[in-house]
Scaffold this motif. Sequence first.
Motif, short mmCIF file in Angstrom:
data_model
loop_
_atom_site.label_atom_id
_atom_site.label_comp_id
_atom_site.label_asym_id
_atom_site.label_seq_id
_atom_site.Cartn_x
_atom_site.Cartn_y
_atom_site.Cartn_z
N GLN A 274 0.83 -1.23 0.00
CA GLN A 274 0.00 0.00 0.00
C GLN A 274 0.86 1.27 0.00
N GLY A 275 2.05 1.18 -0.59
CA GLY A 275 2.91 2.36 -0.63
C GLY A 275 3.73 2.58 0.64
N PHE A 276 3.51 1.72 1.65
CA PHE A 276 4.29 1.82 2.89
C PHE A 276 5.34 0.71 2.90
N LYS A 277 6.51 1.00 3.45
CA LYS A 277 7.54 -0.05 3.49
C LYS A 277 8.17 -0.17 4.88
N THR A 278 8.78 -1.30 5.13
CA THR A 278 9.42 -1.52 6.43
C THR A 278 10.55 -0.52 6.62
N GLN B 281 7.01 3.68 13.62
CA GLN B 281 7.86 3.13 12.56
C GLN B 281 7.41 1.71 12.22
N ILE B 282 7.27 1.47 10.90
CA ILE B 282 6.92 0.12 10.45
C ILE B 282 8.16 -0.76 10.59
N PHE C 28 0.73 -4.68 9.17
CA PHE C 28 1.88 -3.80 9.40
C PHE C 28 2.18 -3.90 10.90
N VAL C 29 3.43 -4.13 11.25
CA VAL C 29 3.83 -4.11 12.67
C VAL C 29 4.49 -2.76 12.91
N ILE C 30 3.85 -1.95 13.76
CA ILE C 30 4.32 -0.57 13.96
C ILE C 30 4.76 -0.36 15.40
#
Length: 202
Positions: free
Chosen positions: A11-15, A28-29, A45-47
Amino acid sequence: MSTQKKTSQRQGFKTGESIVYPAHGVGQIVAIEEQVVAGMTLELFVIDFEKDKMRLKVPVAKAEQVGMRKLSETDFVERALKVVQGRARVKRTMWSRRAQEYDAKINSGDLISIAEVVRDLYRAESQPEQSYSERQLYEAALGRMARELAAVNEVSETEAVHLIELNLNKGPKRTAKTDEEEEVEGETEAETEIVAEQDEAA
């Protein structure tokens, strides 16, 4: 049972990326996991929220729905700093109603809304003390805003707070009382006059 995924982007988010989660601010992911719930495989997602010592797992499919977003662009941060330079806008409504509105703005995750709360609740040294609940809301808004500024500008949170306070002090002189305070004082003076007249009549 959850398993670490090879995937590093969804979804456009990365670790490794810092994001803003409305109810908790900057996090922070740290991973993207798969978890089987009721026979269905969910991607999560683990944030990590370092400030709150908290870890949150957000379903990838729900990230947008819950308002999770990327950090603001630099020009948007500049806009937020301009907002805190403005004149405080305090509505003439009961404090409980205003407190709810401020709380909703802080938890909206919107940097401009949070900046408005910082601006409206800020007190210069020459002004009357804040109430305990005002102070709590002000510090919550200031903390949220500072953490995002710190992440965007890659500075410490202390430096970000200092930057916000510098901009607050560029605003209109905060020694003037708000309309509301003047109105309340006016009522008190009027009451004093009535009492004095009654004493004279007696």
